[in-house]
Design a protein around this motif. Structure first.
Motif, PDB file in Angstrom:
ATOM      1  N   UNK A  64     -11.451  -4.949  -1.500  1.00 49.16           N
ATOM      2  CA  UNK A  64     -10.898  -4.479  -2.763  1.00 49.16           C
ATOM      3  C   UNK A  64     -11.592  -5.086  -3.961  1.00 49.16           C
ATOM      4  N   UNK A  65     -12.009  -6.339  -3.869  1.00 49.69           N
ATOM      5  CA  UNK A  65     -12.684  -7.006  -4.980  1.00 49.69           C
ATOM      6  C   UNK A  65     -14.137  -6.538  -5.080  1.00 49.69           C
ATOM      7  N   UNK A 100     -18.394  -5.776 -13.402  1.00 46.64           N
ATOM      8  CA  UNK A 100     -16.939  -5.655 -13.456  1.00 46.64           C
ATOM      9  C   UNK A 100     -16.276  -6.354 -12.289  1.00 46.64           C
ATOM     10  N   UNK A 101     -16.896  -6.241 -11.103  1.00 45.89           N
ATOM     11  CA  UNK A 101     -16.337  -6.926  -9.933  1.00 45.89           C
ATOM     12  C   UNK A 101     -16.539  -8.439 -10.034  1.00 45.89           C
ATOM     13  N   UNK A 145     -11.940  -7.150 -16.223  1.00 48.34           N
ATOM     14  CA  UNK A 145     -12.782  -6.668 -15.130  1.00 48.34           C
ATOM     15  C   UNK A 145     -12.254  -5.373 -14.549  1.00 48.34           C
ATOM     16  N   UNK A 146     -10.929  -5.287 -14.389  1.00 46.34           N
ATOM     17  CA  UNK A 146     -10.319  -4.044 -13.902  1.00 46.34           C
ATOM     18  C   UNK A 146     -10.619  -2.881 -14.849  1.00 46.34           C
ATOM     19  N   UNK A 151     -13.321   2.146 -16.372  1.00 46.23           N
ATOM     20  CA  UNK A 151     -14.037   2.960 -17.353  1.00 46.23           C
ATOM     21  C   UNK A 151     -15.374   3.462 -16.791  1.00 46.23           C
ATOM     22  N   UNK A 152     -16.063   2.622 -16.017  1.00 42.29           N
ATOM     23  CA  UNK A 152     -17.379   3.000 -15.500  1.00 42.29           C
ATOM     24  C   UNK A 152     -17.266   3.735 -14.162  1.00 42.29           C
TER      25      UNK A 152
END
Length: 430
Positions: A64-65, A100-101, A145-146, A151-152
């Motif tokens: 998930x991360x 982001x991750x 980060x979420x 958004x991307x």
């Protein structure tokens, strides 16, 4: 003979399930075992016979991360098979997605998993009462980060907009600018996090294994390169040659395969500390200042400093993401489009490679002429790190024993070392 056995079953505050077994006899460390007790998850079998466009979505479910990293890694492998050259804008968006991750993972690991070790808590929840400002800012960084991944990538986990050749959707210029401003606003807290983790006392030990990281000329690369380097061995290889560079092997006490450098037989570490050693000079100026202030300069061999390296990467990621967002928002900043480029499906084998938050990630894919998977092999960061972690646990236990530490202290410091590695034990068996 006097004998002491230290057992830690299901280590707390890590992803997945693992046990530690240390035996001390007659004043010497006899046995050290890091046992991953997760069942096999069979992702490599799941993608077999599946069409290429389904593979990134399936593989993203490994973690998930790190789901964004798994998607981008698969896309790089598929594009190498098909001979696809993506646009500069697509490369920038993929870098944003991977970063982001980083924000998601590093904020979670540092403040939810690692910080309680040094603040005298068994979990992160007392921190909400003793230091609510720190707690709220840490959660805010994770939330940022979420938001970046959403958004991307279209989702905070398991992104859907990144496809072979480009992206299916992009946000508007105003949203990019808003994201950049949020990144700028978070940098002060990230810099304070470097100072905080540098202030925590840790045992003075030295990592015994090698270090592996992505390298690129003039860059601190996370997705833009296909070159990896073992820093001690001086061995550099293209991702397609990972099977010749890395040897995986089975041990009786772990469900995860262990890994070592094929050329030297040494275990090795991959992750934030390896990246900082490999590309310290290429950190952005704010991150480089924070790292130097915290004493993080190559060669840095203390595995506990992986916490500090992750905090430094938060500073670096925020600065880089703000810059990327502003470039993407500027109509004169980046030419081209992120729309998927055309390609022809063909048979072949290639390896995708990214630096996931926890370290080097390789996806080895072989496709037939219809673009269906005939073979897949996934090498995750934790699968590569477990052997080196076991070796470092022995080094730590021997140092603590020589200093007269008791059983409880050894147990606590060994657990802290496991968490400093930021393992995802579930991913290690993929």
């Amino acid at each position: 003979m006097t004998k002491t056995a230290i057992h830690v079953d299901h280590i707390a505050r890590v992803e997945g399930h693992g046990n530690v077994h240390v035996v001390i006899g007659d004043g010497c460390v006899k046995t050290v075992e890091m046992s991953v007790v997760e069942p096999a998850r069979l992702f490599e079998s799941m993608v077999r016979s599946r069409p290429f466009h389904e593979v990134p979505y399936i593989a993203s479910r490994i973690c998930g991360i790190c789901s964004a990293s798994h998607v981008v890694t698969d896309l790089k492998a598929i594009e190498r098979v098909f001979g696809v050259q993506v646009s500069e804008r697509t490369r920038m968006l993929r870098e944003l997605l991977v970063y982001g991750s980083y924000l998601q993972n590093h904020a979670t690991h540092l403040f939810v998993f690692a910080a309680p070790d040094f603040l005298g808590h068994k979990s992160v929840f007392p921190l909400a009462e003793t230091d609510p400002a720190l707690f709220d800012q840490a959660l805010g960084l994770k939330a940022l980060g979420n938001e970046l991944c959403t958004k991307v990538g279209g989702r905070s986990v398991h992104p859907i907009t990144a496809v072979v050749g480009g992206f299916t959707h992009e946000i508007g210029a105003g949203e990019y600018v808003e994201l950049a401003e949020k990144m700028d606003a978070a940098r002060e807290f990230a810099a304070a996090a470097v100072d905080l983790f540098h202030s925590f006392p840790v045992p003075a030990i030295e990592m015994q294994g090698d270090l592996l990281a992505m390298v690129g000329e003039g860059a601190y690369p996370v997705a833009a390169s296909d070159a990896a380097r073992f820093l001690d061995a001086g061995v550099e290889f293209d991702a397609d040659g990972v099977q010749e560079a890395v040897e995986e092997y089975a041990v009786g006490h772990s469900a995860a395969l262990f890994a070592r450098v094929r050329a030297t037989g040494a275990t090795y570490f991959t992750g934030a500390l390896a990246r900082a050693n490999a590309s310290w000079q290429q950190l952005g100026q704010p991150a480089k200042v924070a790292a130097a202030k915290a004493g993080l300069r190559p060669p840095e061999r203390n595995p506990f400093m992986n916490n500090v390296a992750q905090a430094v990467e938060l500073v670096d990621a925020l600065a880089r993401c703000a810059q990327l967002c502003r470039l993407l928002a500027d109509p004169n900043g980046v030419g081209g489009t992120s729309e998927p480029v055309g390609f022809e499906v063909r048979a072949g084998r290639a390896v995708g490679f990214t630096e996931a938050p926890r370290g080097a990630l390789f996806h080895d894919l072989e496709l037939d002429a219809q673009g269906r998977v005939t073979h897949a092999s996934i090498l995750t960061p934790t699968a590569q790190n477990v052997a080196n972690l076991e070796a470092d646990m022995r080094t730590l236990a021997e140092a603590l024993l020589a200093a007269g530490a008791g059983e409880d202290d050894i147990r606590l410091e060994v657990e802290k070392l496991v968490r400093a590695y930021d393992p995802c034990l579930s991913c290690s068996v993929h």
